[in-house]
Design a protein around this motif. Structure first.
Motif, short mmCIF file in Angstrom:
data_model
loop_
_atom_site.label_atom_id
_atom_site.label_comp_id
_atom_site.label_asym_id
_atom_site.label_seq_id
_atom_site.Cartn_x
_atom_site.Cartn_y
_atom_site.Cartn_z
N SER A 185 -13.64 -5.97 6.21
CA SER A 185 -12.03 -6.17 7.22
C SER A 185 -11.86 -5.48 7.82
N SER A 186 -11.67 -6.57 9.09
CA SER A 186 -10.97 -5.82 10.75
C SER A 186 -9.20 -5.26 10.15
N ARG A 187 -9.05 -5.78 8.87
CA ARG A 187 -7.60 -5.45 8.90
C ARG A 187 -7.72 -3.92 7.78
N ASN A 188 -9.19 -4.00 7.65
CA ASN A 188 -9.08 -2.21 6.83
C ASN A 188 -8.13 -1.41 7.20
N VAL A 189 -8.79 -1.20 8.85
CA VAL A 189 -8.34 0.38 10.14
C VAL A 189 -7.05 -0.20 9.85
N LEU A 190 -5.84 -0.86 9.51
CA LEU A 190 -4.63 -0.64 8.93
C LEU A 190 -3.99 0.26 7.96
N LEU A 191 -5.28 0.57 6.66
CA LEU A 191 -4.82 0.81 6.18
C LEU A 191 -4.29 2.52 6.20
N SER A 192 -3.70 3.63 5.23
CA SER A 192 -3.07 4.28 5.36
C SER A 192 -4.61 5.13 4.78
N GLU A 193 -4.64 6.58 5.10
CA GLU A 193 -5.37 6.96 3.82
C GLU A 193 -5.67 6.78 2.23
N ASP A 194 -4.46 6.52 1.83
CA ASP A 194 -3.98 6.80 0.50
C ASP A 194 -4.12 4.92 0.04
N GLN A 195 -3.89 4.70 0.98
CA GLN A 195 -3.86 2.92 0.49
C GLN A 195 -5.68 2.76 0.61
N ARG A 196 -5.90 3.16 1.67
CA ARG A 196 -7.75 2.76 1.99
C ARG A 196 -8.82 3.11 0.48
N LYS A 197 -8.02 4.60 0.30
CA LYS A 197 -8.97 4.79 -1.31
C LYS A 197 -7.88 4.03 -2.64
N ASN A 198 -7.44 3.53 -2.56
CA ASN A 198 -6.75 2.14 -3.84
C ASN A 198 -7.35 1.00 -3.98
N ALA A 199 -7.34 1.10 -2.20
CA ALA A 199 -7.95 -0.28 -1.69
C ALA A 199 -8.94 -1.20 -2.85
N CYS A 200 -10.00 -0.07 -3.45
CA CYS A 200 -10.92 -0.91 -3.85
C CYS A 200 -10.74 -0.76 -5.26
N LYS A 201 -9.65 -0.65 -5.70
CA LYS A 201 -9.06 -1.15 -7.18
C LYS A 201 -9.83 -3.30 -7.09
N LYS A 231 -0.64 -2.90 -11.20
CA LYS A 231 -1.28 -1.52 -12.47
C LYS A 231 -0.90 -0.12 -10.94
N ASN A 232 -1.53 -0.93 -10.22
CA ASN A 232 -1.37 0.59 -8.61
C ASN A 232 -0.68 0.32 -8.50
N ASN A 233 0.45 1.62 -7.90
CA ASN A 233 0.95 1.29 -7.03
C ASN A 233 1.09 0.77 -6.06
N TYR A 234 0.16 1.05 -5.06
CA TYR A 234 -0.35 1.01 -3.62
C TYR A 234 -0.83 0.00 -3.66
N LEU A 235 -1.30 -0.90 -4.97
CA LEU A 235 -2.06 -2.34 -4.88
C LEU A 235 -0.53 -4.01 -5.55
N SER A 236 0.18 -4.61 -4.62
CA SER A 236 0.60 -6.36 -5.34
C SER A 236 0.25 -7.58 -5.11
N VAL A 237 -0.96 -8.08 -5.84
CA VAL A 237 -0.94 -8.79 -5.77
C VAL A 237 0.22 -10.25 -5.25
N GLU A 238 -0.50 -10.96 -4.49
CA GLU A 238 -0.11 -12.41 -3.84
C GLU A 238 -0.58 -13.43 -4.35
N TYR A 239 -1.71 -13.66 -5.11
CA TYR A 239 -2.52 -14.77 -6.18
C TYR A 239 -3.08 -14.53 -6.31
N PHE A 240 -4.13 -15.24 -7.43
CA PHE A 240 -4.78 -15.14 -7.55
C PHE A 240 -5.59 -16.23 -8.52
N GLU A 241 -6.69 -17.22 -7.69
CA GLU A 241 -6.98 -18.23 -8.21
C GLU A 241 -8.30 -19.07 -8.87
#
Length: 279
Positions: A185-201, A231-241
């Motif tokens: 995603s074009s937005r991936n470049v906006l992630l910090s190093e720690d956010q990027r590591k955890n986003a694969c969850k 459960k991951n402190n870096y992530l917060s689900v907005e929705y899952f449908e």
């Protein structure tokens, strides 16, 4: 590879190419290109005589002004990446070229733009339909290529093309992922190093969810996915449908539809990431 900025100029060039019997493939983008975009360009180049790529950050599809301001703009890098794919024309218009006057058209897509992203971002898909229909009119492609990461967007564009009776074949292309599974995603470049590591969850959880269909009901699976990611402190689900992959109507029972897709949006810091997986 030729760069064009004016609507009149690109229309003239395409008119001449069509008069020569050339087929036109089109890849509309908002720039900040990655391998996902480039795979669309490669597909178009293979299947059409001429490939046009547009780079235009469309203001009418942003319902959050801050999101528009922070959207990555990397024109020089984009052109460098595109040079390897060898498209024929790169269209990079200014806002006043696409919108010489305000576009007041309102589209009605029914359920398609009232759920998920449409519900969370009112007006977003109306803005998408405005710009894509304008670009289709300018470029007059036979085929237009879109990534399936934006699954709901593809459904809306297909419906818009049908409603407006446009003679354009919409070609959805597979999600391209990083080595760790994160959807490009074009937005991936906006992630910090720690956010990027955890986003694969996000993708990791979606892939696991596919193996739980036999064990869990739809509601139980949705709950499991949300809890697992949150459960991951870096992530917060907005929705899952989990929805029908054509109508986007919410599925409440696995037997309701043979074609189901799980669509998710996760907030990672200030960045929203979307992904999906078929069931």
């Amino acid at each position: 590879m030729e760069t064009v900025k004016l609507v009149a100029e690109i229309k003239s060039k395409i008119s001449k190419l069509k008069a020569e019997g050339k087929t036109i493939g089109f890849v509309p983008t908002m720039g900040a290109l990655h391998k996902g975009h480039l795979s669309l360009v490669d597909t178009s180049v293979k299947n059409n005589d001429i490939t046009v790529v547009s780079i235009f950050v469309n203001p009418t599809q942003f319902n959050n002004p801050e999101d528009l301001l922070t959207y990555p703009r990397t024109i020089e890098e984009d052109l460098e990446k595109l040079s390897d794919c060898k498209p024929d024309l790169i269209f990079i218009p200014e806002v006043n070229e696409i919108y010489p006057e305000p576009d007041t058209r309102i589209f009605d897509f029914g359920v398609l733009d009232r759920v998920m992203e449409g519900k969370k971002r009112p007006g977003h898909f109306n803005g998408v339909a405005q710009v894509v229909s304008k670009l289709f009119d300018i470029v007059s492609p036979e085929n237009a290529y879109f990534g399936q990461k934006d699954f709901q967007q593809v459904a809306v564009i297909k419906q818009m093309t049908k409603d407006l009776k446009l003679n354009v074949n919409i070609v959805p292309c597979p999600i391209i992922r990083e080595k760790d599974g994160l959807a490009m995603s074009s937005r991936n470049v906006l992630l910090s190093e720690d956010q990027r590591k955890n986003a694969c969850k996000i993708s990791e959880t979606l892939f696991k969810a596919r193996n739980l269909v036999a064990e869990l009901s739809v509601s139980q699976l949705k709950e499991w996915v949300v809890e697992e990611i949150n459960k991951n402190n870096y992530l917060s689900v907005e929705y899952f449908e989990i929805v029908n992959d054509t109508t986007l109507e919410v599925i409440n029972d696995w037997n309701e539809s043979n074609n189901k897709i799980g669509c998710i949006t996760v907030q990672v810091g200030k960045t929203r990431l979307i992904d999906n997986v078929t069931f």
